[in-house]
Write an enzyme that holds these catalytic residues in place. Structure first.
Site, PDB file in Angstrom:
ATOM      1  N   HIS A 106     -10.150  -2.076  -1.765  1.00 29.41           N
ATOM      2  CA  HIS A 106      -9.739  -1.029  -0.826  1.00 29.41           C
ATOM      3  C   HIS A 106     -10.593   0.194  -1.073  1.00 29.41           C
ATOM      4  O   HIS A 106     -10.881   0.549  -2.222  1.00 29.41           O
ATOM      5  CB  HIS A 106      -8.253  -0.685  -0.995  1.00 29.41           C
ATOM      6  CG  HIS A 106      -7.823  -0.522  -2.411  1.00 29.41           C
ATOM      7  ND1 HIS A 106      -7.582  -1.596  -3.242  1.00 29.41           N
ATOM      8  CD2 HIS A 106      -7.617   0.575  -3.164  1.00 29.41           C
ATOM      9  CE1 HIS A 106      -7.232  -1.167  -4.433  1.00 29.41           C
ATOM     10  NE2 HIS A 106      -7.255   0.155  -4.418  1.00 29.41           N
ATOM     11  N   ARG A 153      -2.129   4.625   5.634  1.00 29.29           N
ATOM     12  CA  ARG A 153      -1.938   5.770   4.739  1.00 29.29           C
ATOM     13  C   ARG A 153      -1.407   5.313   3.387  1.00 29.29           C
ATOM     14  O   ARG A 153      -0.534   4.429   3.315  1.00 29.29           O
ATOM     15  CB  ARG A 153      -0.992   6.793   5.383  1.00 29.29           C
ATOM     16  CG  ARG A 153      -1.604   7.387   6.636  1.00 29.29           C
ATOM     17  CD  ARG A 153      -0.794   8.506   7.260  1.00 29.29           C
ATOM     18  NE  ARG A 153      -1.280   8.761   8.609  1.00 29.29           N
ATOM     19  CZ  ARG A 153      -2.353   9.505   8.907  1.00 29.29           C
ATOM     20  NH1 ARG A 153      -3.021  10.105   7.938  1.00 29.29           N
ATOM     21  NH2 ARG A 153      -2.741   9.668  10.165  1.00 29.29           N
ATOM     22  N   ASP A 154      -1.961   5.924   2.332  1.00 31.47           N
ATOM     23  CA  ASP A 154      -1.535   5.609   0.971  1.00 31.47           C
ATOM     24  C   ASP A 154      -0.095   6.082   0.753  1.00 31.47           C
ATOM     25  O   ASP A 154       0.302   7.158   1.207  1.00 31.47           O
ATOM     26  CB  ASP A 154      -2.470   6.288  -0.036  1.00 31.47           C
ATOM     27  CG  ASP A 154      -2.358   5.695  -1.432  1.00 31.47           C
ATOM     28  OD1 ASP A 154      -3.312   5.044  -1.871  1.00 31.47           O
ATOM     29  OD2 ASP A 154      -1.302   5.894  -2.077  1.00 31.47           O
ATOM     30  N   ILE A 155       0.701   5.273   0.050  1.00 31.12           N
ATOM     31  CA  ILE A 155       2.111   5.593  -0.182  1.00 31.12           C
ATOM     32  C   ILE A 155       2.278   6.773  -1.138  1.00 31.12           C
ATOM     33  O   ILE A 155       3.326   7.442  -1.131  1.00 31.12           O
ATOM     34  CB  ILE A 155       2.842   4.339  -0.725  1.00 31.12           C
ATOM     35  CG1 ILE A 155       4.342   4.440  -0.496  1.00 31.12           C
ATOM     36  CG2 ILE A 155       2.520   4.097  -2.188  1.00 31.12           C
ATOM     37  CD1 ILE A 155       5.084   3.136  -0.757  1.00 31.12           C
ATOM     38  N   VAL A 181      -4.364  -2.410  -7.482  1.00 32.24           N
ATOM     39  CA  VAL A 181      -4.106  -3.455  -6.483  1.00 32.24           C
ATOM     40  C   VAL A 181      -5.396  -4.269  -6.359  1.00 32.24           C
ATOM     41  O   VAL A 181      -6.454  -3.712  -6.029  1.00 32.24           O
ATOM     42  CB  VAL A 181      -3.700  -2.861  -5.120  1.00 32.24           C
ATOM     43  CG1 VAL A 181      -3.484  -3.982  -4.101  1.00 32.24           C
ATOM     44  CG2 VAL A 181      -2.439  -2.009  -5.247  1.00 32.24           C
ATOM     45  N   ASN A 233     -12.301   1.750  -6.587  1.00 29.51           N
ATOM     46  CA  ASN A 233     -12.119   1.522  -8.021  1.00 29.51           C
ATOM     47  C   ASN A 233     -12.275   0.033  -8.335  1.00 29.51           C
ATOM     48  O   ASN A 233     -11.825  -0.814  -7.565  1.00 29.51           O
ATOM     49  CB  ASN A 233     -10.723   1.989  -8.452  1.00 29.51           C
ATOM     50  CG  ASN A 233     -10.558   3.493  -8.301  1.00 29.51           C
ATOM     51  OD1 ASN A 233     -11.462   4.256  -8.602  1.00 29.51           O
ATOM     52  ND2 ASN A 233      -9.392   3.924  -7.828  1.00 29.51           N
TER      53      ASN A 233
HETATM   54  P1  5GP Z   1      -6.145   1.654  -6.876  1.00 33.03           P
HETATM   55  O1  5GP Z   1      -5.448   2.366  -8.007  1.00 33.03           O
HETATM   56  O2  5GP Z   1      -6.012   0.150  -7.001  1.00 33.03           O
HETATM   57  O3  5GP Z   1      -7.567   2.086  -6.644  1.00 33.03           O
HETATM   58  O4  5GP Z   1      -5.381   2.086  -5.564  1.00 33.03           O
HETATM   59  C1  5GP Z   1      -4.201   1.483  -5.140  1.00 33.03           C
HETATM   60  C2  5GP Z   1      -3.567   2.424  -4.166  1.00 33.03           C
HETATM   61  O5  5GP Z   1      -2.575   1.705  -3.458  1.00 33.03           O
HETATM   62  C3  5GP Z   1      -2.872   3.603  -4.828  1.00 33.03           C
HETATM   63  O6  5GP Z   1      -3.425   4.813  -4.334  1.00 33.03           O
HETATM   64  C4  5GP Z   1      -1.418   3.426  -4.453  1.00 33.03           C
HETATM   65  O7  5GP Z   1      -0.755   4.653  -4.199  1.00 33.03           O
HETATM   66  C5  5GP Z   1      -1.499   2.564  -3.215  1.00 33.03           C
HETATM   67  N1  5GP Z   1      -0.342   1.752  -2.978  1.00 33.03           N
HETATM   68  C6  5GP Z   1       0.330   0.988  -3.892  1.00 33.03           C
HETATM   69  N2  5GP Z   1       1.355   0.359  -3.316  1.00 33.03           N
HETATM   70  C7  5GP Z   1       1.354   0.731  -2.003  1.00 33.03           C
HETATM   71  C8  5GP Z   1       2.192   0.425  -0.895  1.00 33.03           C
HETATM   72  O8  5GP Z   1       3.169  -0.348  -0.979  1.00 33.03           O
HETATM   73  N3  5GP Z   1       1.876   1.004   0.300  1.00 33.03           N
HETATM   74  C9  5GP Z   1       0.800   1.844   0.441  1.00 33.03           C
HETATM   75  N4  5GP Z   1       0.585   2.356   1.644  1.00 33.03           N
HETATM   76  N5  5GP Z   1      -0.008   2.159  -0.589  1.00 33.03           N
HETATM   77  C10 5GP Z   1       0.267   1.613  -1.789  1.00 33.03           C
END
Ligand code: 5GP
Ligand code: ZN
Length: 114
Positions: free
Chosen positions: A100, A29-31, A96, A87
């Site tokens: 994902h 699950r996303d944080i 990140v 993305n």
């Molecule tokens: P992006 O912006 O790279 O497409 O998505 C990165 C996602 O990783 C974001 O939705 C963000 O909320 C999530 N995220 C960042 N750090 C963490 C974390 O420590 N744990 C979890 N579960 N999600 C994270």
């Protein structure tokens, strides 16, 4: 990749809120959820962006997409609908750099995305 957040989740150094795991993929699950269901599906192999894919990764990408569909069904959103997003790099909002797949469900989605 020792400095990669999602590799640390794969290794267990940072325990994720796990939804699914097999030998190739991990889902958690996303944080900072952007919908009632917001799960990230990642490959266990470190791949920084979609630009780094090669032909050997194609079955892995299929497994990621199928995993999202299975989770959506398990959570009861297969008929209502859900969105999957990957993305790539800055203008798409990638923050990140371990690929994902976002699985989002539980609310009406807008189109085009912002
Ligand atoms: P992006 O912006 O790279 O497409 O998505 C990165 C996602 O990783 C974001 O939705 C963000 O909320 C999530 N995220 C960042 N750090 C963490 C974390 O420590 N744990 C979890 N579960 N999600 C994270
Ligand atoms: Zn990584």
């Amino acid at each position: 990749m020792t400095d990669c957040l999602f590799c640390k989740m794969v290794s267990g150094e940072i325990p994720p809120d796990k939804v699914y795991e097999d030998d190739q993929v991990l889902a958690f699950r996303d944080i900072n959820p952007q919908a009632p269901l917001h799960v990230l599906v990642i490959p266990k192999e470190h791949i920084a962006t979609l630009n780094d894919l090669d032909d050997t990764h194609l079955p892995l990408l299929g497994r990621m997409v199928q995993t999202a569909a299975i989770i959506a069904a398990q959570e009861g959103f297969d008929e209502r609908g859900y969105r999957t997003v990957i993305n790539c790099n800055a203008e798409a909002g990638q923050s990140v750099f371990h690929i994902h797949l976002h699985l989002l469900a539980g609310r009406a989605m807008h189109w085009p995305p912002g």
